[in-house]
Design a protein around this motif. Structure first.
Motif, mmCIF file in Angstrom:
data_model
loop_
_atom_site.group_PDB
_atom_site.id
_atom_site.type_symbol
_atom_site.label_atom_id
_atom_site.label_comp_id
_atom_site.label_asym_id
_atom_site.label_seq_id
_atom_site.Cartn_x
_atom_site.Cartn_y
_atom_site.Cartn_z
ATOM 1 N N ALA A 204 -1.028 4.356 -2.236
ATOM 2 C CA ALA A 204 -0.929 5.605 -2.992
ATOM 3 C C ALA A 204 -2.136 6.516 -2.833
ATOM 4 N N LEU A 205 -3.321 5.951 -2.630
ATOM 5 C CA LEU A 205 -4.525 6.772 -2.643
ATOM 6 C C LEU A 205 -5.137 7.005 -1.270
ATOM 7 N N SER A 206 -4.565 6.400 -0.242
ATOM 8 C CA SER A 206 -5.165 6.558 1.089
ATOM 9 C C SER A 206 -4.930 7.980 1.595
ATOM 10 N N GLU A 207 -5.985 8.536 2.166
ATOM 11 C CA GLU A 207 -5.887 9.887 2.707
ATOM 12 C C GLU A 207 -5.648 9.876 4.209
ATOM 13 N N GLY A 208 -5.963 8.761 4.843
ATOM 14 C CA GLY A 208 -5.757 8.647 6.277
ATOM 15 C C GLY A 208 -4.687 7.626 6.600
ATOM 16 N N ASP A 209 -4.071 7.796 7.755
ATOM 17 C CA ASP A 209 -3.005 6.884 8.153
ATOM 18 C C ASP A 209 -3.527 5.479 8.422
ATOM 19 N N GLU A 210 -4.764 5.338 8.879
ATOM 20 C CA GLU A 210 -5.299 4.015 9.204
ATOM 21 C C GLU A 210 -5.447 3.147 7.954
ATOM 22 N N ALA A 211 -6.000 3.721 6.886
ATOM 23 C CA ALA A 211 -6.143 2.967 5.632
ATOM 24 C C ALA A 211 -4.774 2.614 5.064
ATOM 25 N N HIS A 212 -3.835 3.533 5.187
ATOM 26 C CA HIS A 212 -2.475 3.282 4.707
ATOM 27 C C HIS A 212 -1.832 2.151 5.500
ATOM 28 N N GLU A 213 -2.059 2.122 6.801
ATOM 29 C CA GLU A 213 -1.508 1.070 7.655
ATOM 30 C C GLU A 213 -2.058 -0.313 7.281
ATOM 31 N N GLY B 254 0.304 -3.164 6.157
ATOM 32 C CA GLY B 254 0.264 -4.415 6.911
ATOM 33 C C GLY B 254 0.071 -5.620 6.000
ATOM 34 N N LEU B 255 -0.778 -5.479 4.975
ATOM 35 C CA LEU B 255 -0.978 -6.564 4.015
ATOM 36 C C LEU B 255 0.312 -6.848 3.259
ATOM 37 N N ALA B 256 1.013 -5.804 2.837
ATOM 38 C CA ALA B 256 2.286 -5.989 2.133
ATOM 39 C C ALA B 256 3.314 -6.671 3.035
ATOM 40 N N LYS B 257 3.368 -6.276 4.303
ATOM 41 C CA LYS B 257 4.318 -6.892 5.235
ATOM 42 C C LYS B 257 3.956 -8.346 5.506
ATOM 43 N N TYR B 258 2.672 -8.641 5.615
ATOM 44 C CA TYR B 258 2.262 -10.025 5.821
ATOM 45 C C TYR B 258 2.660 -10.890 4.627
ATOM 46 N N LEU B 259 2.432 -10.385 3.415
ATOM 47 C CA LEU B 259 2.813 -11.138 2.220
ATOM 48 C C LEU B 259 4.320 -11.355 2.178
ATOM 49 N N ASP B 260 5.097 -10.361 2.630
ATOM 50 C CA ASP B 260 6.548 -10.539 2.725
ATOM 51 C C ASP B 260 6.893 -11.663 3.695
ATOM 52 N N SER B 261 6.170 -11.745 4.800
ATOM 53 C CA SER B 261 6.484 -12.745 5.828
ATOM 54 C C SER B 261 6.191 -14.167 5.367
#
Length: 154
Positions: free
Chosen positions: A79-88, A92-99
């Motif tokens: 929600a608070l990231s201003e750049g795409d890299e921080a958002h990624e 990525g952490l959310a996707k890893y936890l899903d996996s």
């Protein structure tokens, strides 16, 4: 009823090591000593795997604390990231936890909504996509949606 296996092992050891006196270092009854030493070994083995309810409670508390920390980290990253890299990184952490079967998406959405950081669905979009979406939405003061620009009818 819970058994304190450590205390039982110590009790059997103290009974099994009973001697008649300092000048007679052998146990009084070898059969009883053998029994107590075997029982002490059984209880010591059981005590090795025994966890107290306090240990379980503290582990449960730690798991909940770590889970909340992950939820907060992912929510703030999305929600608070201003750049795409921080958002990624947060995505990525959310996707890893899903996996690994630790899906926290609903909790992240609830956290974002509870704090008031906007629509949780927008938080999952990259900052560039989010900005493009906001720029494409008409505003109430834009000329195409302005009711004051309408021509009066006679």
């Amino acid at each position: 009823m819970n058994v304190n296996h450590r205390a039982e092992a110590e009790r059997h050891l103290s009974r099994g090591s009973f001697v008649d006196g300092p000048e007679k270092p052998h146990p009084v009854d070898p059969v009883a000593t053998d029994f107590h030493l075997r029982m002490a070994q059984v209880h010591a083995t059981l005590a090795a795997g025994q966890t107290t309810s306090a240990d379980v409670s503290s582990l449960r508390h730690a798991i909940h604390t770590y889970r909340f920390a992950l939820i907060r980290q992912v929510a703030e990253g999305l929600a608070l990231s201003e750049g795409d890299e921080a958002h990624e990184h947060a995505l990525g952490l959310a996707k890893y936890l899903d996996s690994v079967d630790l899906n926290i998406d609903r909790e992240v959405d609830a956290y974002i909504e509870g704090i008031g950081w906007g629509d949780p669905r927008d938080a999952w979009l990259s900052p560039a996509a989010r900005k493009a979406k906001w720029m494409a939405e008409p505003t109430p003061w834009s000329s195409e949606a302005d009711p004051w620009d309408a021509k009066p009818t006679d």
